[in-house]
Motif scaffolding. Sequence first.
Motif, PDB file in Angstrom:
ATOM      1  N   ASN A 178      -5.706  -1.363  -9.176  1.00 40.71           N
ATOM      2  CA  ASN A 178      -5.811  -2.799  -9.446  1.00 40.71           C
ATOM      3  C   ASN A 178      -6.687  -3.458  -8.383  1.00 40.71           C
ATOM      4  N   THR A 179      -7.889  -3.822  -8.749  1.00 43.72           N
ATOM      5  CA  THR A 179      -8.744  -4.551  -7.825  1.00 43.72           C
ATOM      6  C   THR A 179      -8.510  -6.038  -8.009  1.00 43.72           C
ATOM      7  N   GLY A 180      -8.741  -6.801  -6.966  1.00 44.84           N
ATOM      8  CA  GLY A 180      -8.588  -8.240  -7.103  1.00 44.84           C
ATOM      9  C   GLY A 180      -8.311  -8.929  -5.789  1.00 44.84           C
ATOM     10  N   LEU A 181      -7.841 -10.155  -5.902  1.00 51.30           N
ATOM     11  CA  LEU A 181      -7.581 -11.025  -4.765  1.00 51.30           C
ATOM     12  C   LEU A 181      -6.090 -11.025  -4.478  1.00 51.30           C
ATOM     13  N   ILE A 182      -5.716 -10.740  -3.232  1.00 55.11           N
ATOM     14  CA  ILE A 182      -4.294 -10.697  -2.879  1.00 55.11           C
ATOM     15  C   ILE A 182      -4.036 -11.524  -1.626  1.00 55.11           C
ATOM     16  N   GLU A 183      -2.759 -11.894  -1.428  1.00 59.14           N
ATOM     17  CA  GLU A 183      -2.331 -12.578  -0.210  1.00 59.14           C
ATOM     18  C   GLU A 183      -0.970 -12.014   0.188  1.00 59.14           C
ATOM     19  N   VAL A 184      -0.897 -11.519   1.407  1.00 58.27           N
ATOM     20  CA  VAL A 184       0.330 -10.868   1.889  1.00 58.27           C
ATOM     21  C   VAL A 184       0.643 -11.357   3.299  1.00 58.27           C
ATOM     22  N   PRO A 185       1.913 -11.243   3.724  1.00 57.73           N
ATOM     23  CA  PRO A 185       2.247 -11.611   5.110  1.00 57.73           C
ATOM     24  C   PRO A 185       1.504 -10.723   6.099  1.00 57.73           C
ATOM     25  N   MET A 186       1.079 -11.303   7.193  1.00 56.49           N
ATOM     26  CA  MET A 186       0.516 -10.508   8.280  1.00 56.49           C
ATOM     27  C   MET A 186       1.546  -9.456   8.702  1.00 56.49           C
ATOM     28  N   GLY A 187       1.082  -8.257   8.966  1.00 62.65           N
ATOM     29  CA  GLY A 187       1.998  -7.183   9.324  1.00 62.65           C
ATOM     30  C   GLY A 187       2.364  -6.292   8.156  1.00 62.65           C
ATOM     31  N   THR A 188       1.955  -6.669   6.944  1.00 60.14           N
ATOM     32  CA  THR A 188       2.174  -5.804   5.781  1.00 60.14           C
ATOM     33  C   THR A 188       1.407  -4.496   5.992  1.00 60.14           C
ATOM     34  N   THR A 189       2.014  -3.392   5.628  1.00 56.51           N
ATOM     35  CA  THR A 189       1.358  -2.104   5.859  1.00 56.51           C
ATOM     36  C   THR A 189       0.313  -1.817   4.790  1.00 56.51           C
ATOM     37  N   MET A 190      -0.597  -0.949   5.144  1.00 55.55           N
ATOM     38  CA  MET A 190      -1.626  -0.535   4.208  1.00 55.55           C
ATOM     39  C   MET A 190      -1.008   0.192   3.017  1.00 55.55           C
ATOM     40  N   ARG A 191       0.072   0.945   3.255  1.00 49.12           N
ATOM     41  CA  ARG A 191       0.747   1.651   2.165  1.00 49.12           C
ATOM     42  C   ARG A 191       1.280   0.652   1.127  1.00 49.12           C
ATOM     43  N   GLN A 192       1.878  -0.445   1.601  1.00 50.55           N
ATOM     44  CA  GLN A 192       2.408  -1.455   0.671  1.00 50.55           C
ATOM     45  C   GLN A 192       1.286  -2.082  -0.142  1.00 50.55           C
ATOM     46  N   ILE A 193       0.164  -2.351   0.502  1.00 55.30           N
ATOM     47  CA  ILE A 193      -0.959  -2.976  -0.197  1.00 55.30           C
ATOM     48  C   ILE A 193      -1.563  -2.028  -1.226  1.00 55.30           C
ATOM     49  N   ILE A 194      -1.798  -0.792  -0.829  1.00 56.91           N
ATOM     50  CA  ILE A 194      -2.499   0.147  -1.709  1.00 56.91           C
ATOM     51  C   ILE A 194      -1.623   0.637  -2.855  1.00 56.91           C
ATOM     52  N   TYR A 195      -0.359   0.949  -2.552  1.00 61.22           N
ATOM     53  CA  TYR A 195       0.486   1.571  -3.564  1.00 61.22           C
ATOM     54  C   TYR A 195       1.404   0.584  -4.282  1.00 61.22           C
ATOM     55  N   ASP A 196       2.020  -0.344  -3.557  1.00 64.77           N
ATOM     56  CA  ASP A 196       2.940  -1.278  -4.208  1.00 64.77           C
ATOM     57  C   ASP A 196       2.194  -2.379  -4.955  1.00 64.77           C
ATOM     58  N   ILE A 197       1.130  -2.900  -4.336  1.00 60.61           N
ATOM     59  CA  ILE A 197       0.374  -3.986  -4.954  1.00 60.61           C
ATOM     60  C   ILE A 197      -0.808  -3.444  -5.750  1.00 60.61           C
TER      61      ILE A 197
END
Length: 626
Positions: free
Chosen positions: A390-409
């Motif tokens: 899923n490519t696109g625009l995201i906003e997450v809390p600072m400190g979110t891990t790369m794993r959460q961004i890549i796999y969960d989001i």
Amino acid sequence: MTIASREDLQRARLDADREMKKQDVRVLVCAGTGCVASGSEAVFEEFRNQLEGREGISLSFAPHEHTKVAAVCHTGCQGICEIGPLVRIQSGDQVIQYVKVQPSDVSAIIMRTILHGEVIDHLLYHQQAQYVSPDDIPFIAKQTRVVLSNCGKYEPDSLAEYIYSGGFSALEKALFDMTPQQVIEEVSNSGLRGRGGAGFPTGRKWSQVARQKDPVRYVVCNGDEGDPGAFMDGSVMEGDPYKMIEGMMIAAYAVGAQEGYIYVRAEYPLSVARLREAIRNLEEAGLLGSNILGSSYSFRLHINRGAGAFVCGEGSALTASIEGKRGMPRVKPPRTVEHGLWAKPTVLNNVETYANVPRIITDGAAWFRSIGSENSPGTKTFSLTGAIQNTGLIEVPMGTTMRQIIYDIGGGIKDGGTFKAVQIGGPSGGCLTEKELDVGLDFESVKKYDAIIGSGGMVVLNQSSCMVEVARFFMGFTQRESCGKCTPCREGTKRMLEILQKIVDGRGEMSDLDELDDLAQMVRSMSLCGLGKSAPLPVISTLHQFRDEYVEHIVDKRCRAHVCAKLRRFIIDPDKCVGCGKCARNCPAGAIIGAKKMPHKIVTDACIRCGSCQENCAFDAIYIEY
């Protein structure tokens, strides 16, 4: 609509609330750049045309018992850019997210969804499951939207809808309930740091401008955003321009500035158009100009378009460009807070930084600090691109891990591929690998791995990415964009690019790696501006994390990702070759030898790897070996 006092603003809120409550259905068509490029304007027009005069539906308030009032609106980026055009149908508290909507789908959406409340399954988002509401889609549900909270919900050009969403509550509070110093203290206590890349404390910057003796000060917004693959600031300017402007107005009140400038890259025509419309609406309403809301505070705002120079993202180069000079950094000190636009004290922050300010003023520093990490509070927007589901625009809390961004989001690597790295921070950033998947992304953490958060560009790479070529690509960009003012950046990046090109062409030597490292450290430590200092980071991080790939290119003349064309070898299979000679006749280098009706052979040292032989072989006798 004229808003000349605090009371007028409060009445405008009530009026906006009444108008919004009249709407039974809102058709929200994404008008971010991605969806516009995929045809959302045609979808918008089709909705308008089909709803106009349709029995049972009115596009304006019509108090008939059996008539639904529908509003067809543009919105900012709804997030999942890859599967646009995106359309949301909002009826009361229910919101339905449709994806890949075409003009031919509009009639069914009107008949089945708007008139009868049915959900059209094939237009819903599918990924392992089927999702109706946008807030149920993992890509959106696992985000924390502060800066992007209005995108996808409201009309970007509508001042009334921004006021309805709570807009200008922060400015009202600042003007009537807080002193300029209290505003600065609130921003300082929040821990907000500049989102343009450097992460400098915003409140400290404002306080430095506020204490200058010169009474003339300026507020400038950096909307240049020149990083390849980055579109966060552009999406905010397109989707919620009033929020950013309100943040600038609060900054101007806090530091005593009466004039502001928004510097936008010319490649963002949609951002420029919506900012112009927002400024025009605010001036007509009296919210920009003299004695705003009946107070003694006055502020005017201008737009300057950049010509696409990456270096103009640097503060002193940006202010020079606004002044009509060539955009080049200058030696510091003095810094922009003392000697900025027209040699006056200047607050310079980027789009996302200003867009955070209104919520900090209305909800308080403690609320902002409750999000993110201790040293990097709040959220961060990222543009998620590359080999991701899923490519696109995201906003997450600072400190979110790369794993959460890549796999969960992001939904993981596209097409079942294998994760290799993330290029973060744009062309001046570095690479994070699988070992860093659980590292929290904030300003301090990534520095340990020769990377930067930067403005928020995030490119996901899979096993088919060659890390030497990635470094060469970004160094090529940085070298072209060097303003040339300082020798370390001008000559250093050029020499680094030459060495990287030599390696991907199969002409590299082991001594090149030491020279690359020495040059990178020199450019990093001796360049004049921050852009030059960070230019070598892609090389430094890939040399450290993927040195084996560099060695393979040099020693084995092999590219494991099968990307570097000069390292491929064309081989003729003697069992398939019939000796027709067509490959030899079409070889521009004369690198193919062999007798007629006998298997031919390619002389590797003479081959220029153009692929002409393979294209012209009718017997599938030529294959590539890496």
